[in-house]
Scaffold this active site. Structure first.
Site, PDB file in Angstrom:
ATOM      1  N   ALA A 186       0.822  -1.212   0.000  1.00 20.32           N
ATOM      2  CA  ALA A 186       0.000   0.000   0.000  1.00 20.32           C
ATOM      3  C   ALA A 186       0.852   1.256   0.000  1.00 20.32           C
ATOM      4  CB  ALA A 186      -0.947  -0.002   1.216  1.00 20.32           C
ATOM      5  N   GLY A 239       0.701  -1.347   7.563  1.00 18.58           N
ATOM      6  CA  GLY A 239       0.547  -2.779   7.303  1.00 18.58           C
ATOM      7  C   GLY A 239       0.176  -3.566   8.530  1.00 18.58           C
ATOM      8  N   TYR A 287      -4.613  10.005   5.525  1.00 17.67           N
ATOM      9  CA  TYR A 287      -5.162   8.911   4.726  1.00 17.67           C
ATOM     10  C   TYR A 287      -4.600   7.603   5.264  1.00 17.67           C
ATOM     11  CZ  TYR A 287      -6.374  12.621   1.436  1.00 17.67           C
ATOM     12  OH  TYR A 287      -6.897  13.743   0.871  1.00 17.67           O
ATOM     13  N   PRO A 299      -8.437  15.003   9.637  1.00 18.50           N
ATOM     14  CA  PRO A 299      -8.130  15.765   8.420  1.00 18.50           C
ATOM     15  C   PRO A 299      -6.700  15.537   7.935  1.00 18.50           C
ATOM     16  CG  PRO A 299      -9.311  17.152   9.980  1.00 18.50           C
ATOM     17  CD  PRO A 299      -9.014  15.858  10.688  1.00 18.50           C
ATOM     18  N   VAL A 340       8.113   5.264  12.422  1.00 19.78           N
ATOM     19  CA  VAL A 340       7.310   6.410  12.856  1.00 19.78           C
ATOM     20  C   VAL A 340       6.606   6.014  14.138  1.00 19.78           C
ATOM     21  CG1 VAL A 340       5.427   7.964  12.247  1.00 19.78           C
ATOM     22  CG2 VAL A 340       7.081   7.242  10.494  1.00 19.78           C
ATOM     23  N   CYS A 366       4.071 -12.244  -0.559  1.00 20.79           N
ATOM     24  CA  CYS A 366       3.346 -13.461  -0.945  1.00 20.79           C
ATOM     25  C   CYS A 366       4.283 -14.531  -1.499  1.00 20.79           C
ATOM     26  CB  CYS A 366       2.276 -13.152  -1.979  1.00 20.79           C
ATOM     27  SG  CYS A 366       1.094 -11.931  -1.401  1.00 20.79           S
TER      28      CYS A 366
END
Lengths: 544, 544
Positions: free
Chosen positions: B11, B111, B276, B273, B80, B42
């Site tokens: 992602a 993740g 994401y 705000p 982080v 995978c």
């Protein structure tokens, strides 16, 4: 109720058994002019090649089964020669003479017959169709007699499959097609790839050349092409396609449709009361273009027969139409298509764009991934998926089936980019080629960047206002590139873009289209006019 | 604009590159706590097994490429640890100390991490997850030290794939799962088939048994199950699943949704705000049930990352949701699913019916056709396709992808029976298993006949009002049948049906369901009460 069915292969056999399942009490009689019901005509080339070893495998159902399981009276070697719709009778040539048979409902499923080419010499011994079990028997018998060479006239499904199978038997084989390409139901660039594979198998291919004569005494010894070339041949296969035989429906007064096939409604009713039709003889609506087409394929015949049988017996079922989905295996390649190809989209007056999407059968980090390339036909304004074609060694059948389903569901490229397909390295990539199709086409429809096709390159190269820009690496460039292009690797582009003349337009290509997409967006942000050469070097190699 | 991305696998890496493509001018920094970006997680089990030989194959993208091609600043080994949404900064643990970094837009893609089982001994040497490249490195190193036996704790995707790959390395392998089945995202009968295949590969499987202790000194030497059984093991693989790590989003104040994953809207915006989120940490809507679910799979993470990256950079894209499509290869078998299985359909309160549809990978008259079985979940009244599961040796991936596409297109079983899929003998049958699904399920929805499931047989056999009727041949009966059933071959049924007591109800089965369907219609026409045992003997063998 007495239901008569004329024709006992895919549509007829399916109609008969479905009629019985819907109506236990009806009297059901099936007339077949040949000696077999429900045989596997799609298997004939493979029987010729010995891939299918047992001839009985081709005979899907014994007549006894129709009797015992379905109480259906199957009459072999019975040709129906006339229909009297007013008197509701048919005329049947039986082995013991002509009889009239009354009906309440009549289902015509007489199927197609091979298109007969008006070639002098076509009746010589050694010239065959590949259409019935006896045809295949004759060819197999000839193989036993030590024939050495064959010419296959016609480069469609059956022609190419038969060519491959004859080659597998050790024959020298040449395919001849009057059209400029083989597999004329796909865009021409796919033909070139198929011809390459046929050549790799040792099969010669001559396109754009009709056969003017088949030579020899009683037995064939060669063919003469319209351009005068002569090809020796102990065996000539005529496979110029199959056409539905509409004589009987026409005698019955059934209206033919715009395509020349028998007109039917969604219930498979003809224009004549109590007469149904199904299979190769009817026309079907193409669900994308709305056009009436003749789609002489087994899957379609099976579905139509089922609907005709159900409705004739008192049921109420619908056959919706076709997408023209088809598939061919030649050597290690699979080529398949569904929906509208570029020519059909143009004919249908759609505002479309084509895109090439190269991909792999499965994750490249897992062994044995093989490349494939898809070509989408997409409606420009809406993103509606109109059609898809594909070629590759593995996994093409899956992607075309998925795309056929998406077309049937009226899905757009935005639906495709959201598809939740099954991913594990042995079977797919995290971004499956179909999802990639959606992502790339959606980027196009959203107007992120413009695309052009590899086929546009010659004109673009000739245009002094346009530069063809290769953004691959020096190593890739050295291994092959577009003559007249300029190299500027994408990974240096951010540093070096100022070298490019802002007055020019740039047609950008890379290996498959992704790096060119990145480059186009960068250049566009810097004020350049750009378009992406769809499918990159892979598509260029295929299409130009 | 400064866009920070936390997490650099599927992602995060996808978000970063998409953000760049949408916005050439933004400053984009990606923080990854591990040493790799965008690796092929995978593929780890296959690397362990030596199927993927080259470790570099797992490393999809080099950090330099992010820099050169995308002008993305990738910072490896940077964790982080906190987010200050008011001050719009994050706190980063870097190799040279803690720093604060300001952002305009923040994308969280941290993740998942392996679910930690609270088993004493789990920290011993020789106990590993299969989650990162270093995990795989450690396992491969242990294999080089001559380990002989392994216990895999957890029978999901990674557990079973790893078990197979360790077995391929010559180890004695046992899979242990606390649940009564393996692959708990499929209905239980599929688990039994998978266990059979695992056993065939020489892998032991123990279900319904948790591990209470991992034994040994510094190094592991075995596990103890909750029921007291002891299994020796030089290697223990913990694969109890992956859970999104929501600590950081929670610190940022992001609301969690009903599933426990980070709540996001269709633009992948969290409740905070300018923040994401994408990938394993978020919850997604299941497009069939409407339920919020956590779907920690690569395909989903890729798509979500792309959407989050686009939108953070000023674009406007939508991620719609998931179908829960997934696939597993074990030995020669493939098992896959999409949409709602029986349990989920029940939980979702849908009025559904399940049907088994046995079929073949391609035409049986062409060599090497292998059987497969599909199980559909269908809404009873409307025929809406709710879900599908399948298992078999070949062609399962294709059928599940087609069915996933059909579900995404809100298609009904009537749409399925009309699908125009690609048919040629090497790839499909004239009636493809998916079309057959449509035909059979449409017959059911139209009310032609009732169905029951093999799982109902024990109750039906115990019911004195019901007779279980086998309509196969004597030979098939002799080779195996339902104890307590009565034999009456379908081909004799029309002559002999009067032998059956009209006061009883009949549950009819055959080999795959077709002859039973014919028999049911016949008996129904004669006034009998009947139902078809869905999927016939093939489904019975699998499910009972």
């Amino acid at each position: 109720m007495r239901i008569l069915i004329v024709g006992g292969v895919a549509a007829g056999a399916g109609a008969a058994t479905k009629a019985r399942r819907v109506n236990e009490d009806a009297e059901i009689v099936l007339f077949e002019k040949g000696g077999y019901v429900s045989f596997a005509n799609c298997g004939l080339p493979y029987y010729i090649g010995g891939v299918i070893e047992d001839r009985d495998e081709l005979l899907l159902v014994e007549p006894e089964l129709f009797r015992d399981r379905f109480n259906i009276d199957v009459r072999l070697h019975c040709e129906v020669t006339d229909v009297d719709p007013a008197g509701r009778t048919i005329t049947v040539h039986t082995p013991i003479g002509e009889v009239k048979e009354p009906y309440d409902k009549l289902i015509l499923a007489t199927g197609g017959r091979p298109v007969v080419l008006p070639i002098p010499g076509k009746d010589k011994e050694g010239v065959y169709n590949v259409f019935t079990v006896p045809d295949a028997d004759k060819i197999v018998a000839r193989l036993g007699e030590g024939v050495r060479s064959a010419v296959v006239v016609g480069g469609g499904f059956i022609g190419l499959e038969t060519a491959e199978n004859l080659r597998a038997r050790g024959l020298e084989v040449t395919v001849v097609d009057k059209l400029p390409q083989v597999m004329s139901n796909m865009d021409p660039e796919f033909s070139d790839v198929l011809i390459g594979e046929l050549n790799r198998l040792g099969i010669g291919v001559i396109t754009g050349a009709g056969v003017s004569e088949i030579t020899g005494g009683d037995k064939v010894d060669g063919v003469v092409l319209e351009d005068g070339r002569k090809l020796p041949a102990d065996l000539v296969i005529l496979s110029a396609g199959v056409r539905g035989s509409t004589e009987l429906p026409e005698k019955a007064g059934c209206r033919l449709g715009e395509s020349g096939g028998v007109w039917v409604d969604g219930n498979m009713r003809t224009s004549v009361p109590d007469i149904y039709a199904a299979g190769d003889i009817v026309e079907s609506v193409n669900l994308v273009s709305g056009k009436k087409v003749r789609n002489a394929l087994a899957g379609c015949a099976n579905k139509q027969g089922r609907v005709a049988g159900a409705n004739a017996a008192g049921g109420n079922m619908l056959f919706r139409g076709v997408l023209g989905t088809s598939i061919l295996k030649v050597g290690e390649l699979t080529a398949a298509r569904t929906g509208l190809d570029a020519r059909e989209a143009k004919e249908a007056g759609r505002d479309y764009e084509c895109l090439y999407i190269p991909g792999f059968s499965h994750a490249t980090y897992y062994p044995d991934a093989t490349p494939l390339i898809l070509k989408l036909t997409v409606e420009k304004q809406t993103g509606l998926l109109l059609g898809a074609q594909g070629i590759g060694r593995n996994g093409v059948d899956k992607r075309i089936d998925v795309l056929a389903t998406a077309i049937a569901g009226h899905m757009t490229v935005f639906d495709l980019e959201n598809l939740d397909l099954a991913y594990t390295p042995p079977f797919a990539s995290a971004k499956d080629p179909v999802v990639l199709c959606g992502m790339i086409a959606a980027n196009m429809v959203r107007g992120e960047i413009d695309y052009c096709l590899p086929q546009d390159l010659p004109a673009l190269l000739a245009d002094p206002g346009t530069v063809v820009l290769d953004v691959r690496t020096q190593g890739e460039w050295d291994a092959g590139h577009v003559e007249g292009a300029v190299l500027l690797p994408v990974d240096e582009l951010r540093q070096r873009y100022a070298e490019l003349d802002p007055e020019k337009e740039y047609a950008v290509y890379c290996g498959v289209g992704y790096r060119a997409y990145v480059a186009c967006l960068l250049l566009k942000a810097k004020g350049y006019r750009v378009k992406n050469v769809s499918g990159g070097w892979k598509a260029i190699k295929m299409a130009v």
